[in-house]
Design a protein around this motif. Structure first.
Motif, PDB file in Angstrom:
ATOM      1  N   ILE A 193       0.810  -1.214   0.000  1.00  0.00           N
ATOM      2  CA  ILE A 193       0.000   0.000   0.000  1.00  0.00           C
ATOM      3  C   ILE A 193       0.847   1.269   0.000  1.00  0.00           C
ATOM      4  O   ILE A 193       0.404   2.342  -0.392  1.00  0.00           O
ATOM      5  N   ALA A 194       2.120   1.141   0.448  1.00  0.00           N
ATOM      6  CA  ALA A 194       3.005   2.311   0.472  1.00  0.00           C
ATOM      7  C   ALA A 194       4.453   1.853   0.529  1.00  0.00           C
ATOM      8  O   ALA A 194       4.762   0.811   1.112  1.00  0.00           O
ATOM      9  N   GLU A 195       5.331   2.636  -0.089  1.00  0.00           N
ATOM     10  CA  GLU A 195       6.758   2.370  -0.048  1.00  0.00           C
ATOM     11  C   GLU A 195       7.502   3.680   0.158  1.00  0.00           C
ATOM     12  O   GLU A 195       7.045   4.751  -0.256  1.00  0.00           O
ATOM     13  N   GLY A 196       8.643   3.603   0.805  1.00  0.00           N
ATOM     14  CA  GLY A 196       9.424   4.804   1.030  1.00  0.00           C
ATOM     15  C   GLY A 196      10.815   4.452   1.510  1.00  0.00           C
ATOM     16  O   GLY A 196      11.198   3.280   1.577  1.00  0.00           O
ATOM     17  N   ARG A 197      11.564   5.476   1.869  1.00  0.00           N
ATOM     18  CA  ARG A 197      12.915   5.261   2.370  1.00  0.00           C
ATOM     19  C   ARG A 197      13.170   6.207   3.523  1.00  0.00           C
ATOM     20  O   ARG A 197      12.577   7.285   3.616  1.00  0.00           O
ATOM     21  N   SER A 198      14.061   5.811   4.402  1.00  0.00           N
ATOM     22  CA  SER A 198      14.282   6.567   5.630  1.00  0.00           C
ATOM     23  C   SER A 198      14.766   7.990   5.380  1.00  0.00           C
ATOM     24  O   SER A 198      14.513   8.880   6.196  1.00  0.00           O
ATOM     25  N   ASP A 199      15.438   8.241   4.274  1.00  0.00           N
ATOM     26  CA  ASP A 199      15.917   9.601   4.035  1.00  0.00           C
ATOM     27  C   ASP A 199      14.811  10.548   3.582  1.00  0.00           C
ATOM     28  O   ASP A 199      15.072  11.737   3.325  1.00  0.00           O
ATOM     29  N   ALA A 200      13.568  10.057   3.514  1.00  0.00           N
ATOM     30  CA  ALA A 200      12.433  10.963   3.303  1.00  0.00           C
ATOM     31  C   ALA A 200      12.283  11.917   4.482  1.00  0.00           C
ATOM     32  O   ALA A 200      11.644  12.962   4.377  1.00  0.00           O
ATOM     33  N   VAL A 201      12.871  11.547   5.622  1.00  0.00           N
ATOM     34  CA  VAL A 201      12.801  12.356   6.838  1.00  0.00           C
ATOM     35  C   VAL A 201      13.987  13.324   6.852  1.00  0.00           C
ATOM     36  O   VAL A 201      15.088  12.987   7.298  1.00  0.00           O
ATOM     37  N   LEU A 202      13.776  14.505   6.294  1.00  0.00           N
ATOM     38  CA  LEU A 202      14.779  15.582   6.277  1.00  0.00           C
ATOM     39  C   LEU A 202      16.119  15.170   5.669  1.00  0.00           C
ATOM     40  O   LEU A 202      17.154  15.752   5.965  1.00  0.00           O
ATOM     41  N   GLY A 203      16.103  14.111   4.834  1.00  0.00           N
ATOM     42  CA  GLY A 203      17.336  13.613   4.240  1.00  0.00           C
ATOM     43  C   GLY A 203      18.108  12.690   5.152  1.00  0.00           C
ATOM     44  O   GLY A 203      18.995  11.966   4.696  1.00  0.00           O
ATOM     45  N   ASP A 204      17.773  12.696   6.446  1.00  0.00           N
ATOM     46  CA  ASP A 204      18.465  11.870   7.444  1.00  0.00           C
ATOM     47  C   ASP A 204      17.668  11.971   8.743  1.00  0.00           C
ATOM     48  O   ASP A 204      17.583  13.056   9.332  1.00  0.00           O
ATOM     49  N   PRO A 205      17.067  10.874   9.227  1.00  0.00           N
ATOM     50  CA  PRO A 205      16.267  10.946  10.450  1.00  0.00           C
ATOM     51  C   PRO A 205      17.036  11.471  11.668  1.00  0.00           C
ATOM     52  O   PRO A 205      16.436  12.018  12.595  1.00  0.00           O
ATOM     53  N   VAL A 206      18.362  11.320  11.662  1.00  0.00           N
ATOM     54  CA  VAL A 206      19.165  11.826  12.784  1.00  0.00           C
ATOM     55  C   VAL A 206      19.014  13.342  12.903  1.00  0.00           C
ATOM     56  O   VAL A 206      18.998  13.897  14.007  1.00  0.00           O
ATOM     57  N   ILE A 207      18.879  14.020  11.776  1.00  0.00           N
ATOM     58  CA  ILE A 207      18.682  15.471  11.782  1.00  0.00           C
ATOM     59  C   ILE A 207      17.397  15.820  12.523  1.00  0.00           C
ATOM     60  O   ILE A 207      17.342  16.787  13.304  1.00  0.00           O
ATOM     61  N   ALA A 208      16.351  15.015  12.299  1.00  0.00           N
ATOM     62  CA  ALA A 208      15.066  15.270  12.952  1.00  0.00           C
ATOM     63  C   ALA A 208      15.174  15.105  14.463  1.00  0.00           C
ATOM     64  O   ALA A 208      14.579  15.880  15.228  1.00  0.00           O
ATOM     65  N   VAL A 209      15.914  14.099  14.907  1.00  0.00           N
ATOM     66  CA  VAL A 209      16.038  13.872  16.348  1.00  0.00           C
ATOM     67  C   VAL A 209      16.858  14.981  17.000  1.00  0.00           C
ATOM     68  O   VAL A 209      16.526  15.456  18.096  1.00  0.00           O
ATOM     69  N   ALA A 210      17.917  15.433  16.349  1.00  0.00           N
ATOM     70  CA  ALA A 210      18.710  16.543  16.884  1.00  0.00           C
ATOM     71  C   ALA A 210      17.870  17.813  16.951  1.00  0.00           C
ATOM     72  O   ALA A 210      17.931  18.561  17.942  1.00  0.00           O
ATOM     73  N   TRP A 211      17.094  18.072  15.902  1.00  0.00           N
ATOM     74  CA  TRP A 211      16.187  19.222  15.928  1.00  0.00           C
ATOM     75  C   TRP A 211      15.232  19.119  17.112  1.00  0.00           C
ATOM     76  O   TRP A 211      14.994  20.097  17.836  1.00  0.00           O
ATOM     77  N   LEU A 212      14.676  17.926  17.317  1.00  0.00           N
ATOM     78  CA  LEU A 212      13.726  17.718  18.405  1.00  0.00           C
ATOM     79  C   LEU A 212      14.361  18.032  19.754  1.00  0.00           C
ATOM     80  O   LEU A 212      13.758  18.725  20.580  1.00  0.00           O
TER      81      LEU A 212
END
Length: 261
Positions: A193-212
């Motif tokens: 039903i859906a496909e994606g990749r982890s870098d859809a999150v700001l290019g790198d999910p680690v960036i999102a956690v640091a921002w948080l």
């Protein structure tokens, strides 16, 4: 900005909507003066109320972490909500759909922290050093705003539309996988039903956690050892219906299942 009394009234309104499962009209339409600070304060009023009632914070979630969602909302940064222990759902227990208004699922690479994160000065290196493992995750989202007709301040006020989360059993150390290259596939009742990749999150999910970590510090909150952090979805959100069985599979990270009754 809104008055303290109006903030309290809106927090109570959202709490009732969640309890009674009767959505409210968009807040931003009724209170055009509302800003992001108002919205976070409304969210915190309800979190503090739940803590007073015995709830426990076990982590946070990041929303609006894809550029497409930010452009749609007209913002240039993500938002966040709190994860409470009572929000955890489980792979082997079907979710009672009637407890929600319009539930949806999102596929995420969860972070499990093994150490406290710094606050205002948190970097991506700090996040990687503090993360003990990544985990396959599905976030259950819901909106107490009518028909998901939300703007930025609506979703922030509503705990970033968060309603639940489940982690799969697998755990992978950050040094053992490329966090930017994890492919994710979501099936519903056996159909992709859906496909994606982890870098859809700001290019790198680690960036999102640091921002948080930096963002919550401005509200006197810190991310601590043992916390779960959901950095944002690899795929679009999918409606959940009674009888649906979702399976999210991540390359190199295992899988996680969530079903609805």
């Amino acid at each position: 900005m809104l008055t303290t009394s109006v903030r309290a009234e809106l927090a109570a309104e959202l709490a009732r909507a969640e309890l009674d499962r009767v959505a409210v009209s968009p807040i931003a339409d009724r209170y055009p003066a509302i800003d992001v600070v108002d919205a976070y304060e409304i969210q915190l009023l309800n979190i503090r109320r739940r803590l007073d009632d015995g709830a426990k914070i076990v982590g946070h979630k990041v929303g609006l972490s894809s550029k497409a969602m930010q452009e749609m909302m007209g913002v240039d940064e993500p938002d966040y909500g709190h994860l409470l222990a009572e929000m955890e759902v489980f792979e082997d227990v079907p979710v009672d759909t009637s407890k929600y208004l319009l539930p949806r699922v999102e596929v995420e690479v969860g972070f499990v922290l093994g150490a406290d994160l710094p606050g205002e000065d948190c970097t991506e290196a700090d996040v990687l050093a503090a993360t003990v493992a990544y985990a396959p995750s599905i976030e259950l989202i819901d909106s107490r705003i009518n028909d998901w007709k939300i703007g930025l301040t609506d979703t922030i006020s509503d705990n970033a539309s968060s309603a639940g989360y489940v982690l799969g059993k697998e755990r992978v150390a950050p040094g053992d996988i490329d966090i930017k290259g994890i492919d994710a596939v979501l099936t519903r009742n056996g159909e992709v039903i859906a496909e994606g990749r982890s870098d859809a999150v700001l290019g790198d999910p680690v960036i999102a956690v640091a921002w948080l970590a930096r963002k919550v510090a401005t509200f006197g909150v810190r991310l601590k050892a043992g916390d779960v952090v959901l950095p944002g979805s690899c795929t679009r959100a999918i409606d959940a219906r009674p009888g649906d069985d979702f399976l999210a599979t991540f390359t190199g990270l295992g899988s996680v299942r969530l079903s609805f009754a």
